[in-house]
Write a protein that holds these residues in place. Structure first.
Motif, PDB file in Angstrom:
ATOM      1  N   VAL A   1      43.235  46.995  36.302  1.00  0.00           N
ATOM      2  CA  VAL A   1      42.697  45.486  36.428  1.00  0.00           C
ATOM      3  C   VAL A   1      43.253  44.708  35.213  1.00  0.00           C
ATOM      4  O   VAL A   1      43.419  45.118  34.161  1.00  0.00           O
ATOM      5  CB  VAL A   1      41.101  45.741  36.190  1.00  0.00           C
ATOM      6  CG1 VAL A   1      40.625  44.598  36.064  1.00  0.00           C
ATOM      7  CG2 VAL A   1      40.490  46.563  37.219  1.00  0.00           C
TER       8      VAL A   1
ATOM      9  N   GLU B   1      40.523  33.927  32.307  1.00  0.00           N
ATOM     10  CA  GLU B   1      39.585  34.612  33.226  1.00  0.00           C
ATOM     11  C   GLU B   1      38.422  35.051  32.130  1.00  0.00           C
ATOM     12  O   GLU B   1      37.089  34.911  32.455  1.00  0.00           O
ATOM     13  CB  GLU B   1      39.979  35.646  33.913  1.00  0.00           C
ATOM     14  CG  GLU B   1      41.208  35.486  34.933  1.00  0.00           C
ATOM     15  CD  GLU B   1      41.783  36.706  35.516  1.00  0.00           C
ATOM     16  OE1 GLU B   1      42.016  36.632  36.846  1.00  0.00           O
ATOM     17  OE2 GLU B   1      41.827  37.623  34.809  1.00  0.00           O
TER      18      GLU B   1
ATOM     19  N   ARG C   1      32.556  37.766  36.069  1.00  0.00           N
ATOM     20  CA  ARG C   1      33.529  38.456  37.239  1.00  0.00           C
ATOM     21  C   ARG C   1      34.330  39.395  36.752  1.00  0.00           C
ATOM     22  O   ARG C   1      34.797  40.354  37.436  1.00  0.00           O
ATOM     23  CB  ARG C   1      34.047  37.068  37.770  1.00  0.00           C
ATOM     24  CG  ARG C   1      35.170  37.207  38.990  1.00  0.00           C
ATOM     25  CD  ARG C   1      35.792  36.115  39.562  1.00  0.00           C
ATOM     26  NE  ARG C   1      36.676  36.415  40.603  1.00  0.00           N
ATOM     27  CZ  ARG C   1      37.230  35.450  41.241  1.00  0.00           C
ATOM     28  NH1 ARG C   1      37.323  34.266  40.563  1.00  0.00           N
ATOM     29  NH2 ARG C   1      38.186  35.937  42.227  1.00  0.00           N
TER      30      ARG C   1
ATOM     31  N   ARG D   1      34.872  42.812  38.475  1.00  0.00           N
ATOM     32  CA  ARG D   1      36.185  43.689  38.999  1.00  0.00           C
ATOM     33  C   ARG D   1      36.215  44.859  38.376  1.00  0.00           C
ATOM     34  O   ARG D   1      36.694  45.836  39.052  1.00  0.00           O
ATOM     35  CB  ARG D   1      37.124  42.942  38.477  1.00  0.00           C
ATOM     36  CG  ARG D   1      37.467  41.308  39.279  1.00  0.00           C
ATOM     37  CD  ARG D   1      38.288  40.399  38.772  1.00  0.00           C
ATOM     38  NE  ARG D   1      39.525  40.966  38.550  1.00  0.00           N
ATOM     39  CZ  ARG D   1      40.442  40.924  37.675  1.00  0.00           C
ATOM     40  NH1 ARG D   1      40.135  39.787  36.701  1.00  0.00           N
ATOM     41  NH2 ARG D   1      41.627  41.389  37.587  1.00  0.00           N
TER      42      ARG D   1
ATOM     43  N   GLU E   1      33.807  47.243  40.198  1.00  0.00           N
ATOM     44  CA  GLU E   1      34.299  47.645  41.397  1.00  0.00           C
ATOM     45  C   GLU E   1      35.350  48.642  41.472  1.00  0.00           C
ATOM     46  O   GLU E   1      35.346  49.463  42.174  1.00  0.00           O
ATOM     47  CB  GLU E   1      34.685  46.296  42.075  1.00  0.00           C
ATOM     48  CG  GLU E   1      35.295  46.560  43.444  1.00  0.00           C
ATOM     49  CD  GLU E   1      34.370  47.156  44.471  1.00  0.00           C
ATOM     50  OE1 GLU E   1      34.577  48.100  45.351  1.00  0.00           O
ATOM     51  OE2 GLU E   1      32.853  47.148  44.384  1.00  0.00           O
TER      52      GLU E   1
END
Length: 246
Positions: free
Chosen positions: A214, A220, A227, A231, A234
């Motif tokens: 990642v 970001e 978020r 990620r 996930e």
């Protein structure tokens, strides 16, 4: 000029700059001093570009940089950790540990002498959390935001090898249980096409070796940290579904 006029010692962000410590925010065009208690400058005052903090300052917590009296790196970290946000404190504490200006035991010893001062409890949390393996402001900030969003603490600066034991990369963050890597991408990281190609090749080798990767940018991280954390979670779930979790 400020130290001579006010009879103080460069401290806080001014001292950090003199020691060459990384800061999350560059201070405005002001000089920060620590002056003895009872000094006419008052406990806290900004006057003509000079901010004065009135506080006890033992001789052993004062040194000189470029001929200017300045708080030691340990006292500087303690002062910033007490008087700013948790993240700002972590950035400067990580920097002091990384540059070997201070150790955790030295930082804790300085804090012990400030036990009743405002912000000491937060400063203790900063020092407990600080890690000298963080190599940049972005890595320090990422660690704080990972914590704030409930992610387990990652290992820092880990050497990853492939199935044939050949070294693939040294990565910024690694969650060993899940085989998940996170890399912080600063603005200067891809200053040439060759470096971008090398980064893509490294990512491919990590994926082929069974690791999830990642990438996290500064924008970001601060525009949508939830978020970013999502990620990473996930990636944890993918590793578990594929049976890659350790």
């Amino acid at each position: 000029m400020a130290t001579r006029r006010h009879g103080g010692t460069a401290s806080h962000h001014s001292a950090a700059q003199l020691h060459g410590l990384r800061l999350l925010k560059q201070p405005p065009g002001t000089v920060t001093l620590t002056v003895p208690p009872g000094t006419r400058a008052g406990r806290y005052r900004q006057d003509a570009g000079v901010i004065c903090h009135a506080a006890e300052l033992p001789d052993q917590q004062v040194t000189k940089r470029y001929g200017v009296p300045v708080t030691t790196a340990t006292r500087t970290v303690a002062d910033i950790a007490r008087t700013t946000t948790f993240m700002e404190g972590v950035v400067v504490a990580d920097a002091a540990l990384y540059e070997r200006h201070a150790s955790k035991s030295e930082l804790r010893r300085v804090l012990a002498g400030c036990e009743r001062w405002p912000g000491t409890s937060r400063a203790r949390q900063v020092i407990d959390f600080a890690d000298g393996l963080a190599e940049s402001v972005l890595e320090s900030c990422a660690r704080v935001l990972f914590r704030d969003h409930g992610l387990p603490p990652p290992e820092l600066q880990v050497h990853i090898t492939g199935r044939d034991r050949t070294m693939i990369a040294r990565v910024d963050f690694f969650w060993r249980r899940y085989g998940v890597v996170a890399e912080t991408d600063g603005l200067l990281k891809y200053d040439s096409g060759e470096r971008a190609i090398a980064e893509r090749r490294r990512d491919r080798l990590l994926l082929e070796a069974g690791f999830e990767v990642v990438h996290v940018t500064w924008q970001e991280l601060f525009s949508d940290p939830a978020r970013v954390a999502g990620r990473i979670r996930e990636a944890f779930r993918r590793a578990e579904r594929l049976g890659l979790a350790r």
